[in-house]
Write an enzyme that holds these catalytic residues in place. Sequence first.
Site, PDB file in Angstrom:
ATOM      1  N   ASN A  76      34.909  63.004  19.338  1.00  0.00           N
ATOM      2  CA  ASN A  76      33.721  62.828  19.624  1.00  0.00           C
ATOM      3  C   ASN A  76      33.030  63.897  20.143  1.00  0.00           C
ATOM      4  O   ASN A  76      33.368  64.631  20.986  1.00  0.00           O
ATOM      5  CB  ASN A  76      33.843  61.945  21.080  1.00  0.00           C
ATOM      6  CG  ASN A  76      32.599  61.642  21.805  1.00  0.00           C
ATOM      7  OD1 ASN A  76      31.373  61.934  21.626  1.00  0.00           O
ATOM      8  ND2 ASN A  76      32.997  61.188  22.954  1.00  0.00           N
ATOM      9  N   LYS A  88      30.213  64.670  21.432  1.00  0.00           N
ATOM     10  CA  LYS A  88      29.354  64.426  22.442  1.00  0.00           C
ATOM     11  C   LYS A  88      28.168  65.251  22.097  1.00  0.00           C
ATOM     12  O   LYS A  88      27.359  65.098  20.960  1.00  0.00           O
ATOM     13  CB  LYS A  88      29.742  65.142  23.688  1.00  0.00           C
ATOM     14  CG  LYS A  88      31.287  64.258  23.997  1.00  0.00           C
ATOM     15  CD  LYS A  88      31.786  64.648  25.284  1.00  0.00           C
ATOM     16  CE  LYS A  88      33.204  63.777  25.354  1.00  0.00           C
ATOM     17  NZ  LYS A  88      33.818  63.876  26.795  1.00  0.00           N
ATOM     18  N   HIS A  93      31.078  54.305  26.402  1.00  0.00           N
ATOM     19  CA  HIS A  93      31.834  55.380  26.810  1.00  0.00           C
ATOM     20  C   HIS A  93      31.600  55.833  28.290  1.00  0.00           C
ATOM     21  O   HIS A  93      30.510  55.632  28.776  1.00  0.00           O
ATOM     22  CB  HIS A  93      31.379  56.813  25.997  1.00  0.00           C
ATOM     23  CG  HIS A  93      32.228  57.995  26.410  1.00  0.00           C
ATOM     24  ND1 HIS A  93      31.946  58.771  27.196  1.00  0.00           N
ATOM     25  CD2 HIS A  93      33.225  58.633  25.480  1.00  0.00           C
ATOM     26  CE1 HIS A  93      32.803  59.849  27.459  1.00  0.00           C
ATOM     27  NE2 HIS A  93      33.720  59.580  26.384  1.00  0.00           N
ATOM     28  N   GLU A 118      30.573  58.470  30.043  1.00  0.00           N
ATOM     29  CA  GLU A 118      29.613  59.256  30.409  1.00  0.00           C
ATOM     30  C   GLU A 118      28.412  58.204  30.173  1.00  0.00           C
ATOM     31  O   GLU A 118      27.331  58.563  30.859  1.00  0.00           O
ATOM     32  CB  GLU A 118      29.662  60.364  29.413  1.00  0.00           C
ATOM     33  CG  GLU A 118      30.679  61.287  29.844  1.00  0.00           C
ATOM     34  CD  GLU A 118      31.225  62.353  28.680  1.00  0.00           C
ATOM     35  OE1 GLU A 118      30.627  62.400  27.563  1.00  0.00           O
ATOM     36  OE2 GLU A 118      32.347  62.826  28.713  1.00  0.00           O
ATOM     37  N   GLU A 140      40.260  55.427  28.061  1.00  0.00           N
ATOM     38  CA  GLU A 140      39.923  56.875  28.400  1.00  0.00           C
ATOM     39  C   GLU A 140      39.790  56.822  30.027  1.00  0.00           C
ATOM     40  O   GLU A 140      38.801  56.604  30.623  1.00  0.00           O
ATOM     41  CB  GLU A 140      38.641  57.288  27.919  1.00  0.00           C
ATOM     42  CG  GLU A 140      38.550  57.299  26.232  1.00  0.00           C
ATOM     43  CD  GLU A 140      37.505  58.457  26.036  1.00  0.00           C
ATOM     44  OE1 GLU A 140      37.909  59.296  25.130  1.00  0.00           O
ATOM     45  OE2 GLU A 140      36.397  58.345  26.447  1.00  0.00           O
ATOM     46  N   GLY A 193      37.569  65.886  29.902  1.00  0.00           N
ATOM     47  CA  GLY A 193      37.107  67.070  30.130  1.00  0.00           C
ATOM     48  C   GLY A 193      37.528  67.865  31.146  1.00  0.00           C
ATOM     49  O   GLY A 193      36.962  68.938  31.531  1.00  0.00           O
ATOM     50  N   SER A 242      41.239  64.955  27.466  1.00  0.00           N
ATOM     51  CA  SER A 242      41.993  66.158  27.161  1.00  0.00           C
ATOM     52  C   SER A 242      43.041  66.033  26.013  1.00  0.00           C
ATOM     53  O   SER A 242      44.315  66.499  26.249  1.00  0.00           O
ATOM     54  CB  SER A 242      42.742  66.371  28.630  1.00  0.00           C
ATOM     55  OG  SER A 242      41.547  66.705  29.622  1.00  0.00           O
TER      56      SER A 242
END
Length: 248
Positions: A9, A11, A94, A96, A166, A172, A212
């Site tokens: 991904n 991003k 996701h 985010e 996730e 991250g 991560s």
Amino acid sequence: MRKPFIAGNWKMFKNIKEAKEFSEEFLKLYVPSDVQVAICAPYTQLSVLVDSFKGTGVKVGAQNMHYEDNGAYTGEISANMLKEIGVDYCIIGHSERRQYFGETDETVNKKLIKAFEYNILPILCVGEKLEERDSGREYDVVKTQLIKAFESISEAAMEKLTVAYEPVWAIGTGRTATPEQANEMCGYIRSVITELYSEEIADKVIIQYGGSVKPSNISELMNMYEIDGALVGGASLKPTDLIEIVNF
Ligand code: 13P
């Protein structure tokens, strides 16, 4: 047997030139195997990647899509637009997007329905926030996300689904869930699918871990029984890192 599936991904990283360079370098190192690989890139890089990876077995995914076919939705992209350029996968829900762009369990459900309609393979993201884990609510949170996401989704569609677990606190942050924590939740996700559908369906759903993931921790994650693959953020930006992950 479930086929291992590693998806990158990107991003909001890389421009077209960088995407081309990535694909050239990646393909020099890539040896096709029984591991499915996909790169989920920003919209403007998708066509370039579809062209570059044609005939190689490496698939291309988007990171979001709208749940309507078309309409007055400024700034949005629909499933049929993605299909037109040859996109195979789309990440849906996701964290985010849930955190910054108002994605809800309801929109996630509508997007899943639409993705299946256009034969775009969805990678459904679920996962709890840190305070939810710290207060022991991680299983309830993930179960609710799954139940709402799967409303009106048929058994036949479920067989084409990938779920990415996730945990938001591991994205991250450099703080990976332990293989045991990740395995336990992936197993739990499978048990919820068994409950909602059947063991036969649950056995077919690919469940990835994301958060991560890097070359140094991929093999212990992939050694866990319930983990079928990974959704990789930062470490998917460098061809050499992604290759190491794909060759876990
Ligand atoms: P990182 O691998 O950078 O933690 O990102 C994980 C992620 O959000 C993949 O979708």
